[in-house]
Design an enzyme around this catalytic site. Structure first.
Site, PDB file in Angstrom:
ATOM      1  N   GLU A 293       5.514   1.742 -11.461  1.00 56.80           N
ATOM      2  CA  GLU A 293       4.856   0.983 -10.395  1.00 56.80           C
ATOM      3  C   GLU A 293       4.489   1.923  -9.250  1.00 56.80           C
ATOM      4  OE1 GLU A 293       6.786  -3.512 -10.775  1.00 56.80           O
ATOM      5  OE2 GLU A 293       7.221  -2.271  -9.023  1.00 56.80           O
ATOM      6  N   CYS A 294       3.224   1.982  -8.919  1.00 63.04           N
ATOM      7  CA  CYS A 294       2.731   2.689  -7.741  1.00 63.04           C
ATOM      8  C   CYS A 294       3.131   4.167  -7.769  1.00 63.04           C
ATOM      9  CB  CYS A 294       3.230   1.996  -6.469  1.00 63.04           C
ATOM     10  SG  CYS A 294       2.298   2.423  -4.987  1.00 63.04           S
ATOM     11  N   ALA A 295       4.217   4.547  -7.116  1.00 63.82           N
ATOM     12  CA  ALA A 295       4.645   5.937  -7.137  1.00 63.82           C
ATOM     13  C   ALA A 295       4.877   6.422  -8.561  1.00 63.82           C
ATOM     14  CB  ALA A 295       5.918   6.122  -6.314  1.00 63.82           C
TER      15      ALA A 295
ATOM     16  N   SER B  86       0.875   0.770 -13.224  1.00 61.32           N
ATOM     17  CA  SER B  86      -0.183   0.335 -12.314  1.00 61.32           C
ATOM     18  C   SER B  86       0.324   0.454 -10.885  1.00 61.32           C
ATOM     19  CB  SER B  86      -0.611  -1.109 -12.601  1.00 61.32           C
ATOM     20  OG  SER B  86       0.319  -2.025 -12.062  1.00 61.32           O
TER      21      SER B  86
END
Length: 479
Positions: A350-352, A448
């Site tokens: 997620e993200c990072a 994502s």
């Protein structure tokens, strides 16, 4: 169930909610209370300070992420064993989801959880008008918010504070007055406050803040007001119940119920931690453990290899762009993760985590640094912040989702991918001009920018744990 509790709110961002809420938690803990810290909204950074102040995990209360019906159960779960809960609000008292008429606002969560509100008001640029502001905040909504006290922040002098107190009169009790003191404010950067885990001075700064709050705020009155909060009759949230709910529901095209037993029994899931990966909800690990998985921490800055026997990898949020060169220097771990992901190690990012799996990441300096390279894209700083609630629809049958399933989440980043990562998107995100593809997903990978609170979607944790339990463990022989 009796739970003494208060909500710390403000007219707007920047009035000192985080400073005062965290200071109250620390001061009350140092006074002998067992304090539970909570945050309205999806933010990860403030709960990190709450955890430092209380010695307990910081928790989030967000109806968009978990559903309104889970707010009280999650509050009770997080406060188990505590004698007092302090909830920090978000933005201004009535500010919530754009277009949602106050949905997910501090006032909304206070109403659902029946939590009395203490206002923090920055009085540095006003005097008598502060009383009018408090009156409006108390009376604007119908039914009105239960405002039980106010703490005045950034008073310029004793004379200035006296003028404000006189103007407030008997509207609400003034519980404390804090003077202008920039020394108790946490440093900021492009996503808000610098996380507590990245600050070597965080503990010392918190001790100073706790002392100031104890000296200038009437803690006995705070406890008395918290103790007047009404009883809560819901049951506490339970991670195991979410797993059981998934097991008894149809999953997949056959429509057959899942088999009984712990879906993640035998799984060993490495969860990214350390200074570069500080963003994750406490319930994420609790759900994985409830599913039967063993969870081990992995610090991508210092650990040289995945833990022997790892069968799953969870890469949450954080600031890899700020630690890009140090992450790149740990080439041994980058190689180990790249090989494991390519061999089919079940991996959620997620993200990072998405950035970390890319080929390169360029931080504020603009210098690209090599990352894992499991995803065919590069990433760099973006010209503006992305901060938004999202509603997502699953694209296909992948590690976490099934076609058409919906999830709620949020995005919070100041980076972007430079080009299409290729493959099938992880999500379709609802947008004003139609759905937008996001991330990339396969049967063993889901990556994502979208952050999802798994307490609101426990089937995601259960599926991940099940896939990890069935995976081939990472061993020295496979490297």
């Amino acid at each position: 169930m009796t739970l003494p509790r208060l909500m710390v709110a403000a007219p707007a961002s920047g009035h000192g909610k985080t400073t005062v809420a965290t200071g109250l938690m620390a001061a009350l803990a140092r006074a002998g209370h067992t304090v539970s810290g909570h945050k309205v909204g999806p933010d990860y950074i403030d709960p990190g300070y709450h955890a430092l102040a209380t010695g307990r995990p910081g928790r989030n209360l967000d109806p968009h992420l978990v559903g309104e019906e889970r707010l009280v159960p999650l509050l009770l779960h997080g406060a188990a064993g505590a004698d007092l809960a302090v909830v920090e609000g978000v933005m201004g008292l009535y500010d919530g989801q754009i277009g949602g008429d106050g949905f997910a606002s501090t006032a909304h969560v206070a109403a659902v959880t029946r939590t009395p509100v203490v206002l923090v008001v920055d009085i540095s640029s006003a005097s008598r008008t502060v009383a009018a502001t408090i009156h409006g905040l108390r009376t604007w909504a119908q039914p009105p918010v239960d405002v039980v006290g106010v703490i005045l922040n950034k008073a310029g002098s004793a004379r200035h504070a006296d003028e404000v107190v006189r103007s407030i009169g008997d509207q609400v009790p003034v519980l404390g007055i804090l003077q202008r003191d920039d020394g108790i404010e946490a440093p900021s950067r492009h996503l808000g406050l610098v996380p507590a885990a990245e600050r070597g001075d965080a503990a010392a700064a918190l001790d100073r803040l706790a002392g100031q709050i104890a000296e200038r705020v009437d803690l006995e009155a705070v406890v008395r007001l918290a103790s007047a909060a009404p009883d809560l009759h819901e049951r506490p949230w339970n991670a195991a119940a979410g797993v059981v709910q998934w097991q008894t529901a149809a999953d997949g095209p056959s429509g057959r119920p899942r088999v009984t037993g712990l879906p993640g029994r035998g799984a060993r899931i490495a969860v990214a931690a350390g200074r570069a990966f500080t963003f994750r909800y406490a319930e994420t690990v609790e759900l994985l453990e409830a599913a039967g998985a063993e969870v081990v921490d992995l610090d991508p800055l210092t650990d040289r290899r995945l833990t022997e026997g790892t069968t799953g990898l969870y890469l949450g949020g954080g600031f890899p762009e700020m630690h890009a060169l140090d992450l790149a220097a740990n080439a041994e771990l980058l190689d180990d993760i790249r090989g494991a992901v390519q061999r089919g190690l079940p991996t959620v990012a997620e993200c990072a985590g998405l950035l970390y799996l890319c080929r390169t990441v360029a931080g504020p300096s603009g210098q690209p640094a090599h990352m894992v390279g499991a995803i065919g894209a590069d990433a760099a700083m973006a010209p503006r912040l992305t901060l938004s609630y999202r509603t997502a629809r699953a694209v296909g049958h992948d590690l976490l989702s099934r076609p058409g399933e919906r999830a709620t989440g949020h995005e919070f980043h100041r980076t972007g991918l430079l080009g299409d990562p290729g493959g099938r998107p992880a999500w379709w995100l609802d947008g004003p001009d139609g759905p937008l593809p996001a991330g990339v997903a396969t049967r063993t990978l889901h990556a994502s920018y979208l952050h999802v609170h798994w307490a609101g979607h426990p089937h995601l944790a259960a599926r991940f744990a099940e896939a990890a339990a069935a995976a081939v463990p990472v061993t020295a022989a496979l490297r």
